[in-house]
Design an enzyme around this catalytic site. Structure first.
Site, PDB file in Angstrom:
ATOM      1  N   MET A 155      13.771 -33.716  14.327  1.00 60.73           N
ATOM      2  CA  MET A 155      12.758 -32.768  13.827  1.00 60.73           C
ATOM      3  C   MET A 155      13.271 -32.005  12.615  1.00 60.73           C
ATOM      4  SD  MET A 155       9.779 -32.907  15.024  1.00 60.73           S
ATOM      5  CE  MET A 155       8.699 -31.556  15.473  1.00 60.73           C
ATOM      6  N   GLY A 156      13.763 -32.738  11.649  1.00 58.75           N
ATOM      7  CA  GLY A 156      14.059 -32.135  10.350  1.00 58.75           C
ATOM      8  C   GLY A 156      12.754 -32.009   9.575  1.00 58.75           C
ATOM      9  N   ARG A 157      12.879 -31.853   8.261  1.00 57.81           N
ATOM     10  CA  ARG A 157      11.675 -31.630   7.444  1.00 57.81           C
ATOM     11  C   ARG A 157      10.633 -32.736   7.621  1.00 57.81           C
ATOM     12  NH1 ARG A 157      15.862 -31.548   4.223  1.00 57.81           N
ATOM     13  NH2 ARG A 157      16.668 -29.600   3.415  1.00 57.81           N
ATOM     14  N   ILE A 158      11.101 -33.986   7.598  1.00 55.04           N
ATOM     15  CA  ILE A 158      10.131 -35.093   7.634  1.00 55.04           C
ATOM     16  C   ILE A 158       9.507 -35.203   9.026  1.00 55.04           C
ATOM     17  CG2 ILE A 158       9.798 -37.587   7.291  1.00 55.04           C
ATOM     18  CD1 ILE A 158      12.161 -37.446   5.254  1.00 55.04           C
ATOM     19  N   ARG A 238      16.618 -44.923   8.623  1.00 57.35           N
ATOM     20  CA  ARG A 238      17.609 -45.886   8.147  1.00 57.35           C
ATOM     21  C   ARG A 238      17.657 -47.050   9.121  1.00 57.35           C
ATOM     22  NH1 ARG A 238      17.232 -43.637   4.002  1.00 57.35           N
ATOM     23  NH2 ARG A 238      18.865 -42.727   2.671  1.00 57.35           N
ATOM     24  N   GLU A 267      19.470 -54.257   4.119  1.00 55.92           N
ATOM     25  CA  GLU A 267      18.352 -54.258   3.163  1.00 55.92           C
ATOM     26  C   GLU A 267      18.815 -54.975   1.909  1.00 55.92           C
ATOM     27  OE1 GLU A 267      16.807 -50.334   2.504  1.00 55.92           O
ATOM     28  OE2 GLU A 267      16.327 -50.076   4.598  1.00 55.92           O
ATOM     29  N   HIS A 286      11.329 -50.389   2.156  1.00 58.61           N
ATOM     30  CA  HIS A 286      11.928 -49.064   1.936  1.00 58.61           C
ATOM     31  C   HIS A 286      11.196 -48.312   0.812  1.00 58.61           C
ATOM     32  CE1 HIS A 286      15.905 -46.663   2.519  1.00 58.61           C
ATOM     33  NE2 HIS A 286      14.897 -45.863   2.241  1.00 58.61           N
TER      34      HIS A 286
HETATM   35  C1  GLV Z   1      15.433 -42.559   0.902  1.00 60.46           C
HETATM   36  O1  GLV Z   1      15.569 -43.313   1.810  1.00 60.46           O
HETATM   37  C2  GLV Z   1      16.099 -41.305   0.774  1.00 60.46           C
HETATM   38  O2  GLV Z   1      17.026 -41.009   1.549  1.00 60.46           O
HETATM   39  O3  GLV Z   1      15.725 -40.546  -0.131  1.00 60.46           O
END
Ligand code: GLV
Length: 325
Positions: A155-158, A238, A267, A286
């Site tokens: 639960m960080g910003r994203i 990731r 990747e 990505h």
């Molecule tokens: C992308 O994956 C980032 O870490 O900005």
């Protein structure tokens, strides 16, 4: 006085490059593939600043090859491509781009939740293959997002930005994190639960933890077995956080329902990876932060970090603040 030398390891939005060209001698790698490692090690030999992307491994070997290096600026919020301790030991600050890509990445995570729910990958391939012969009451039945339970891991910003979207879509939101997030108490409708409870109850699981030695393969056979057989797993964080071989087996054997991935391990994904044979797996390359506005902001923010480091100022967004003592 001669200008500082910087290497930009790939073409990024012009606004960022232009800022650096005003004050620096810029070596720009213009090919649309990472600089081969040997050449990279040669190119860093006399640079003062490195403008890197997540495709460059910044480790002891590279740092030893770059004796004049004073600052590394990664055009990404994640920095698992960088050996932070190795930079700190040498007194080199590392810049990154937090905040500016939060909403754009959350948009993609939500797009993948919706795509997984409604089987967009499969159904688009079906149309292109010329198989759409009639409207059918049984064609591509998926899952509702409305009323379903979303489990957010990290639960960080994203993660928080994804939670906001989920609540607006009428979802129930569970979350799990190893760090406390007191700020979340202001967002009603969220429930902090254990990892196991989240795995057992979520219809959709969205991954938003950084890649660390603790989170590597955090999702493997055991975790997939604990999920609902219809669960949709979304990864915009990731690739190595998910054990990809175990994911393949779980999807193939119906332990879980679907995976929608923006990131893979490695990747790009190998074209003979069995995940690519599965209809219940959607993979995009990505592109979490890939909007024009966000990539432009990331490019200028990374330039600001690099320029600050070259001037001997504190980086506005520094990963290893302890470098300043
Ligand atoms: C992308 O994956 C980032 O870490 O900005």
């Amino acid at each position: 006085m001669s200008k500082p030398k910087v290497l930009i390891t790939r073409v990024v939005p012009q606004e960022g490059i232009a800022m650096l060209r005003e004050e620096c001698e810029v070596d720009l790698w213009e090919e649309d593939r990472p600089i081969p490692r040997d050449l990279l090690l040669e190119k860093v030999r006399d640079i003062d600043g490195l403008y890197s992307l997540l495709t460059e491994r910044v480790d002891d070997e590279l740092l030893d090859a770059a004796p004049n290096l004073r600052v590394v600026s990664n055009m990404a919020v994640g920095y698992d491509n960088i050996d932070v301790a190795a930079c700190t030991r040498r007194g080199i600050p590392i810049g990154h781009t937090p905040g500016v890509l939060t909403e754009t990445t959350a948009d993609l995570a939500f797009a993948l939740i919706l795509a997984g729910a409604r089987r967009l990958g499969e159904s688009e391939r079906f149309v292109r293959a010329g198989k759409w012969t009639t409207w059918s009451p049984m064609l591509f039945l998926g899952q509702d997002v409305y009323g379903a339970t979303l489990g957010i891991v990290g639960m960080g910003r994203i993660g928080v930005a994804v939670a906001r979207r989920a609540l607006a879509f009428g979802m129930r939101v569970l979350h799990f994190d190893t760090l406390p997030h007191p700020e979340l108490e202001v967002m009603s409708g969220l429930r902090a639960v254990s990892f196991d409870t989240l795995l057992a109850q979520a219809d959709f699981v969205s991954i938003h933890v950084p890649l660390t030695e603790t989170t590597r393969k955090m999702f493997s056979t055991e975790q997939f077995k604990r999920m609902k057989r219809t669960a949709v797993v979304v990864n915009t964080a990731r690739g190595p956080i998910v054990d990809q071989a175990a994911l393949y087996i779980a999807l193939r054997d119906g332990e879980i329902g679907y995976a929608a991935l923006d990131v893979t391990d490695p990747e790009p994904i190998h074209m003979d990876d069995p995940l690519l044979t599965l209809d219940n797996c959607l993979i995009v390359p990505h592109i979490g932060s890939a909007s024009v506005a966000t990539r432009t902001r990331m490019a200028t923010m990374a330039a600001e970090n690099l320029l600050a480091g070259l001037r001997g100022e504190r980086l506005p967004h520094c990963v290893n603040r302890n470098v300043y003592g």
